[in-house]
Scaffold this motif. Sequence first.
Motif, PDB file in Angstrom:
ATOM      1  N   ARG A  39       0.852  -1.189   0.000  1.00 31.48           N
ATOM      2  CA  ARG A  39       0.000   0.000   0.000  1.00 31.48           C
ATOM      3  C   ARG A  39       0.887   1.238   0.000  1.00 31.48           C
ATOM      4  N   LYS A  40       0.907   1.920  -1.130  1.00 31.75           N
ATOM      5  CA  LYS A  40       1.750   3.097  -1.310  1.00 31.75           C
ATOM      6  C   LYS A  40       1.226   4.296  -0.531  1.00 31.75           C
ATOM      7  N   MET A  41      -0.078   4.491  -0.556  1.00 30.63           N
ATOM      8  CA  MET A  41      -0.690   5.661   0.062  1.00 30.63           C
ATOM      9  C   MET A  41      -1.982   5.259   0.769  1.00 30.63           C
ATOM     10  N   THR A  42      -2.373   6.100   1.726  1.00 30.32           N
ATOM     11  CA  THR A  42      -3.668   5.962   2.394  1.00 30.32           C
ATOM     12  C   THR A  42      -4.408   7.280   2.242  1.00 30.32           C
ATOM     13  N   PHE A  43      -5.668   7.204   1.833  1.00 31.55           N
ATOM     14  CA  PHE A  43      -6.551   8.362   1.720  1.00 31.55           C
ATOM     15  C   PHE A  43      -7.725   8.078   2.644  1.00 31.55           C
ATOM     16  N   ARG A  71     -13.639  16.074   5.867  1.00 29.07           N
ATOM     17  CA  ARG A  71     -12.187  16.263   5.913  1.00 29.07           C
ATOM     18  C   ARG A  71     -11.516  14.964   5.465  1.00 29.07           C
ATOM     19  N   ALA A  72     -10.403  15.099   4.765  1.00 28.50           N
ATOM     20  CA  ALA A  72      -9.650  13.927   4.329  1.00 28.50           C
ATOM     21  C   ALA A  72      -8.175  14.108   4.677  1.00 28.50           C
ATOM     22  N   VAL A  73      -7.522  12.985   4.933  1.00 30.41           N
ATOM     23  CA  VAL A  73      -6.091  12.972   5.224  1.00 30.41           C
ATOM     24  C   VAL A  73      -5.447  11.991   4.245  1.00 30.41           C
ATOM     25  N   LEU A  74      -4.349  12.411   3.639  1.00 26.79           N
ATOM     26  CA  LEU A  74      -3.619  11.581   2.679  1.00 26.79           C
ATOM     27  C   LEU A  74      -2.184  11.469   3.152  1.00 26.79           C
ATOM     28  N   TRP A  75      -1.653  10.239   3.162  1.00 25.54           N
ATOM     29  CA  TRP A  75      -0.239  10.079   3.507  1.00 25.54           C
ATOM     30  C   TRP A  75       0.379   8.923   2.732  1.00 25.54           C
ATOM     31  N   TRP A  76       1.709   9.032   2.545  1.00 27.81           N
ATOM     32  CA  TRP A  76       2.527   7.992   1.928  1.00 27.81           C
ATOM     33  C   TRP A  76       2.893   6.984   2.993  1.00 27.81           C
ATOM     34  N   ASN A  77       2.876   5.709   2.663  1.00 27.61           N
ATOM     35  CA  ASN A  77       3.157   4.655   3.628  1.00 27.61           C
ATOM     36  C   ASN A  77       4.570   4.104   3.579  1.00 27.61           C
ATOM     37  N   PHE A  78       5.332   4.444   2.559  1.00 25.86           N
ATOM     38  CA  PHE A  78       6.698   3.926   2.535  1.00 25.86           C
ATOM     39  C   PHE A  78       7.674   4.951   2.011  1.00 25.86           C
ATOM     40  N   GLU A  79       8.927   4.636   2.256  1.00 24.73           N
ATOM     41  CA  GLU A  79       9.997   5.526   1.839  1.00 24.73           C
ATOM     42  C   GLU A  79      10.007   5.626   0.315  1.00 24.73           C
ATOM     43  N   ASP A  80      10.693   6.612  -0.181  1.00 23.69           N
ATOM     44  CA  ASP A  80      10.732   6.852  -1.620  1.00 23.69           C
ATOM     45  C   ASP A  80      11.650   5.834  -2.299  1.00 23.69           C
ATOM     46  N   SER A  82      11.345   1.802  -4.650  1.00 23.80           N
ATOM     47  CA  SER A  82      10.436   0.898  -5.366  1.00 23.80           C
ATOM     48  C   SER A  82      10.236  -0.421  -4.624  1.00 23.80           C
ATOM     49  N   ARG A  83      10.910  -0.614  -3.489  1.00 24.42           N
ATOM     50  CA  ARG A  83      10.783  -1.867  -2.736  1.00 24.42           C
ATOM     51  C   ARG A  83       9.611  -1.844  -1.772  1.00 24.42           C
ATOM     52  N   GLY A  84       9.075  -0.660  -1.474  1.00 26.22           N
ATOM     53  CA  GLY A  84       7.969  -0.579  -0.537  1.00 26.22           C
ATOM     54  C   GLY A  84       8.413  -0.663   0.911  1.00 26.22           C
ATOM     55  N   THR A  85       9.584  -0.127   1.208  1.00 27.13           N
ATOM     56  CA  THR A  85      10.070  -0.115   2.582  1.00 27.13           C
ATOM     57  C   THR A  85       9.201   0.807   3.419  1.00 27.13           C
ATOM     58  N   ALA A  86       8.656   0.274   4.514  1.00 23.59           N
ATOM     59  CA  ALA A  86       7.747   1.056   5.358  1.00 23.59           C
ATOM     60  C   ALA A  86       8.436   2.308   5.882  1.00 23.59           C
ATOM     61  N   ASP A  87       7.723   3.429   5.815  1.00 22.50           N
ATOM     62  CA  ASP A  87       8.188   4.674   6.424  1.00 22.50           C
ATOM     63  C   ASP A  87       7.636   4.693   7.845  1.00 22.50           C
ATOM     64  N   LEU A  88       8.491   4.426   8.811  1.00 17.46           N
ATOM     65  CA  LEU A  88       8.038   4.317  10.193  1.00 17.46           C
ATOM     66  C   LEU A  88       7.598   5.651  10.775  1.00 17.46           C
ATOM     67  N   ASN A  89       7.845   6.751  10.057  1.00 10.57           N
ATOM     68  CA  ASN A  89       7.295   8.043  10.483  1.00 10.57           C
ATOM     69  C   ASN A  89       5.779   8.081  10.341  1.00 10.57           C
ATOM     70  N   THR A  90       5.215   7.151   9.550  1.00 11.27           N
ATOM     71  CA  THR A  90       3.764   7.142   9.349  1.00 11.27           C
ATOM     72  C   THR A  90       3.040   6.209  10.314  1.00 11.27           C
ATOM     73  N   VAL A  91       3.736   5.736  11.343  1.00  8.97           N
ATOM     74  CA  VAL A  91       3.047   4.983  12.395  1.00  8.97           C
ATOM     75  C   VAL A  91       1.945   5.893  12.939  1.00  8.97           C
ATOM     76  N   HIS A  92       0.744   5.364  13.019  1.00  5.42           N
ATOM     77  CA  HIS A  92      -0.390   6.177  13.442  1.00  5.42           C
ATOM     78  C   HIS A  92      -1.394   5.333  14.209  1.00  5.42           C
ATOM     79  N   GLU A  93      -2.354   6.028  14.818  1.00  5.99           N
ATOM     80  CA  GLU A  93      -3.406   5.342  15.550  1.00  5.99           C
ATOM     81  C   GLU A  93      -4.700   6.123  15.438  1.00  5.99           C
ATOM     82  N   GLY A  94      -5.788   5.393  15.580  1.00  2.00           N
ATOM     83  CA  GLY A  94      -7.093   6.011  15.749  1.00  2.00           C
ATOM     84  C   GLY A  94      -7.343   6.114  17.239  1.00  2.00           C
ATOM     85  N   CYS A  95      -7.321   7.318  17.785  1.00  2.69           N
ATOM     86  CA  CYS A  95      -7.459   7.519  19.230  1.00  2.69           C
ATOM     87  C   CYS A  95      -8.854   7.116  19.717  1.00  2.69           C
ATOM     88  N   ARG A  96      -8.934   6.824  20.986  1.00  2.00           N
ATOM     89  CA  ARG A  96     -10.169   6.363  21.625  1.00  2.00           C
ATOM     90  C   ARG A  96     -11.307   7.384  21.438  1.00  2.00           C
TER      91      ARG A  96
END
Length: 125
Positions: A39-43, A71-80, A82-96
């Motif tokens: 998954r390259k991106m999340t919208f 409202r919409a939020v878009l983010w990239w899920n991996f580093e730039d 072509s291997r799809g290495t996870a970008d750990l800066n995009t660790v996220h959560e849906g708060c309670r």
Amino acid sequence: ISEKTGIGVEYFEPIQILKYEKDGYYGLHVDNAYNDNPRKMTFQIYLNDVKKGGETRFPKLGIKFKPKMGRAVLWWNFEDDSRGTADLNTVHEGCRIKKGEKWTATQWIKLRPIQPVFTSSPSLS
């Protein structure tokens, strides 16, 4: 979503509608599915206003988004790469959810096409 991102629907997973009720949450995670077509991106689109809580929080980036209808939020899920290495800066959560409920529509966009695009109707003759 295709118009906003400039990416064709052939890269889209089926859209997912989620409902979180009071006290519901989704713990810390990344959206990059570890397979041969990550998954390259999340919208993510918020489908309602949440009375209290329910933010989408990115702790490594120090930001959170309050759910407001439309409202919409878009983010990239991996580093730039072509291997799809996870970008750990995009660790996220849906708060309670502290009060009310939260509805979202999430569109994951893959690195490579996953479905054909039909440009015309099939012939019935």
